[in-house]
Design a protein around this motif. Structure first.
Motif, PDB file in Angstrom:
ATOM      1  N   ILE A  59      38.298  43.690  49.374  1.00 45.98           N
ATOM      2  CA  ILE A  59      39.164  43.427  47.813  1.00 45.98           C
ATOM      3  C   ILE A  59      37.884  43.241  46.831  1.00 45.98           C
ATOM      4  O   ILE A  59      37.542  43.822  45.760  1.00 45.98           O
ATOM      5  CB  ILE A  59      40.147  42.359  47.858  1.00 45.98           C
ATOM      6  N   LEU A  60      36.770  42.359  47.576  1.00 45.09           N
ATOM      7  CA  LEU A  60      35.594  42.249  46.573  1.00 45.09           C
ATOM      8  C   LEU A  60      34.677  43.259  46.303  1.00 45.09           C
ATOM      9  O   LEU A  60      34.155  43.435  45.246  1.00 45.09           O
ATOM     10  CB  LEU A  60      34.745  41.074  47.142  1.00 45.09           C
ATOM     11  N   THR A  61      34.603  44.382  47.408  1.00 40.42           N
ATOM     12  CA  THR A  61      34.112  45.497  47.465  1.00 40.42           C
ATOM     13  C   THR A  61      34.535  46.332  46.291  1.00 40.42           C
ATOM     14  O   THR A  61      33.987  46.934  45.400  1.00 40.42           O
ATOM     15  CB  THR A  61      33.670  46.188  48.632  1.00 40.42           C
ATOM     16  N   ILE A  62      35.852  46.474  46.197  1.00 44.62           N
ATOM     17  CA  ILE A  62      36.454  47.271  45.328  1.00 44.62           C
ATOM     18  C   ILE A  62      36.490  46.688  43.886  1.00 44.62           C
ATOM     19  O   ILE A  62      35.906  47.436  42.809  1.00 44.62           O
ATOM     20  CB  ILE A  62      38.087  47.486  45.654  1.00 44.62           C
ATOM     21  N   ALA A  63      36.409  45.373  44.005  1.00 39.90           N
ATOM     22  CA  ALA A  63      36.382  44.801  42.697  1.00 39.90           C
ATOM     23  C   ALA A  63      35.015  45.210  41.863  1.00 39.90           C
ATOM     24  O   ALA A  63      34.876  45.542  40.834  1.00 39.90           O
ATOM     25  CB  ALA A  63      36.395  43.293  42.711  1.00 39.90           C
ATOM     26  N   LEU A  64      33.858  44.888  42.648  1.00 42.30           N
ATOM     27  CA  LEU A  64      32.557  45.492  42.398  1.00 42.30           C
ATOM     28  C   LEU A  64      32.665  47.020  41.947  1.00 42.30           C
ATOM     29  O   LEU A  64      31.983  47.399  40.944  1.00 42.30           O
ATOM     30  CB  LEU A  64      31.510  44.918  43.212  1.00 42.30           C
ATOM     31  N   GLU A  65      33.034  47.689  42.766  1.00 40.68           N
ATOM     32  CA  GLU A  65      33.034  49.094  42.503  1.00 40.68           C
ATOM     33  C   GLU A  65      33.556  49.591  41.270  1.00 40.68           C
ATOM     34  O   GLU A  65      33.235  50.635  40.762  1.00 40.68           O
ATOM     35  CB  GLU A  65      33.660  49.856  43.592  1.00 40.68           C
ATOM     36  N   VAL A  66      34.678  48.860  40.924  1.00 40.41           N
ATOM     37  CA  VAL A  66      35.421  49.410  39.536  1.00 40.41           C
ATOM     38  C   VAL A  66      35.035  48.914  38.382  1.00 40.41           C
ATOM     39  O   VAL A  66      35.348  49.023  37.292  1.00 40.41           O
ATOM     40  CB  VAL A  66      36.913  49.188  39.650  1.00 40.41           C
ATOM     41  N   GLY A  67      34.011  47.805  38.648  1.00 43.76           N
ATOM     42  CA  GLY A  67      33.457  47.207  37.214  1.00 43.76           C
ATOM     43  C   GLY A  67      33.463  45.798  37.219  1.00 43.76           C
ATOM     44  O   GLY A  67      32.906  45.192  35.930  1.00 43.76           O
ATOM     45  N   TYR A  68      34.334  45.066  37.946  1.00 44.42           N
ATOM     46  CA  TYR A  68      34.358  43.759  37.940  1.00 44.42           C
ATOM     47  C   TYR A  68      33.328  42.813  38.428  1.00 44.42           C
ATOM     48  O   TYR A  68      32.895  43.304  39.468  1.00 44.42           O
ATOM     49  CB  TYR A  68      35.691  43.111  38.342  1.00 44.42           C
TER      50      TYR A  68
END
Length: 418
Positions: free
Chosen positions: A377-386
């Motif tokens: 979830i952290l990786t996805i958060a960073l990937e989408v701009g958060y």
């Protein structure tokens, strides 16, 4: 089992492509088969009792029911307890929507016409309201009749007469639509659950985005093959043919009532370029887009908005760069407009503020990654701009009413064939 659903005419009127709306008086004595409506329409039930399925949502129909059908929605009168008689006005939604937001909303308030009419499409009128609404429909009917008579008897002055007549009809249409909007805002219905029947209307309202089967898959939680199969079995068209059919319907509206160039229309409607729009238009309509405009355009620049190109550029920029560190101030500076103007553009175009639109895109992309990858979830958060997963979780709860973790555990793509 899904049956092929007929698609109605993509023109507002079968008799005259240039008419801003058409009027009919219909009688239904038994249940109807489903119909796809490329053209928006409003029904006023005069007599009778029955039930309507609008994109698989059930509504009671009786005297005084006012119904809004948006473009590319599916209707079916599923029950008729006593014969239904109703007025039907079909109209070009995009132009009326634009006029409402531009000229009838001087304070540039957040006026969500599409969202309100989608959530609350049926209004029950009391006796006084019904009488007033019936009078508005009569005025539209009589003006359309007068318009036809005038153009036959006064051909030399028909352009000026048509312009004034359309202005009169537009005002009446807006009165009707505002009544629906006000009722929807005062008495909102619960949001409908996501249903495959919403795919057609979603395509219509998101043509300025890059629409793919993958995008639809994460939006409707169905596999690409299931969506492709549903569209083909419902409309008889492939995904790409259906997209072009929807685009052509919008192209006709813009050619009739705006002065946007073919290059601008290609960007707005998702065509590759002006050559692509010309090729598809010629194949579907039988004449070139520019020739169609010269032949049929009678109203001209109804709204005279010269800076609309920047509207679509702003929306496209945010959509394509959502993963970057986008800020309201920096994006507005890039387009040489104020933050307030940028927010007004987004409220006009997508009915969301800058932050709402950006977070909406990011959450949609995160949903796709949660379902289709094993990334943390952290990786996805960073990937989408958060910057962290807490921000993703907060926005995910806002737009999905569920945490990212529970979403991944509990939501699955529908892979079965419909």
């Amino acid at each position: 089992m899904i049956k092929l659903v007929p698609i109605q005419n993509i023109f507002c009127s079968k008799d005259d492509e240039t008419k801003i709306c058409s009027f009919d008086d219909e009688i239904v004595s038994k249940p109807t088969t489903p119909l796809i409506h490329p053209m928006s329409r409003i029904w006023l039930i005069l007599d009778g009792d029955g039930k309507l399925l609008l994109n698989n949502r059930s509504f009671n129909l009786s005297k005084g029911s006012l119904v809004s059908v948006l473009p590319w929605q599916i209707t079916e009168i599923s029950e008729v307890h006593s014969t239904l008689r109703f007025f039907v006005v079909a109209y070009y939604f995009d132009n009326i929507n634009e006029i409402i937001k531009t000229f009838y909303n001087p304070g540039r308030h957040n006026l969500s016409v599409v969202q309100t009419l989608s959530q609350s499409p049926v209004l029950s009128l009391n006796d006084a309201e019904f009488s007033e609404m019936q009078h508005l429909f009569w005025q539209i009917r009589d003006e359309l009749h007068t318009q036809s008579v005038q153009e036959i008897s006064s051909a030399s002055n028909s352009l000026q007469l048509r312009g004034l007549s359309n202005l009169y009809i537009t005002n009446k249409l807006i009165e009707i639509i505002v009544s629906l909007i006000r009722s929807g805002q005062m008495h909102p219905m619960p949001s409908a659950t996501i249903d495959a029947s919403e795919i057609l209307h979603f395509l219509y309202t998101h043509l300025n985005e890059k629409i793919t089967l993958s995008m639809l898959s994460q939006k409707f939680y169905m596999s690409e093959s299931a969506i492709s199969s549903y569209l083909n079995k419902t409309t008889g068209l492939s995904f790409f043919d259906l997209l072009n059919e929807i685009r052509i319907g919008k192209t006709i509206s813009y050619l009739l009532y705006t002065d946007l160039t073919l290059e601008e229309l290609a960007e707005i409607l998702g065509f590759v370029d002006s050559a692509h729009i010309s090729k598809v238009f010629l194949a579907r309509i039988g004449m070139k887009a520019n020739d169609f405009r010269k032949t049929y355009q009678s109203v001209g620049n109804m709204c005279h908005i010269k800076d609309r190109q920047i509207f679509y550029s702003v929306v496209s920029y945010i959509y394509r760069n959502y993963a970057e560190n986008l800020q309201l101030n920096t994006v507005s500076q890039q387009f040489h407009i104020s933050p307030k103007e940028l927010n007004q553009i987004l409220l006009f175009q997508v009915e969301k503020s800058f932050n709402d639109y950006l977070n909406f895109i990011r959450v949609n992309r995160a949903s796709e990654l949660l379902l289709q990858t094993n990334k943390s979830i952290l990786t996805i958060a960073l990937e989408v701009g958060y910057h962290n997963e807490k921000t993703l979780a907060r926005n995910f709860l806002h737009y999905r009413s569920i945490t990212p973790g529970n979403f991944r555990r509990n939501i699955e793509l529908q892979k079965t064939q419909l």
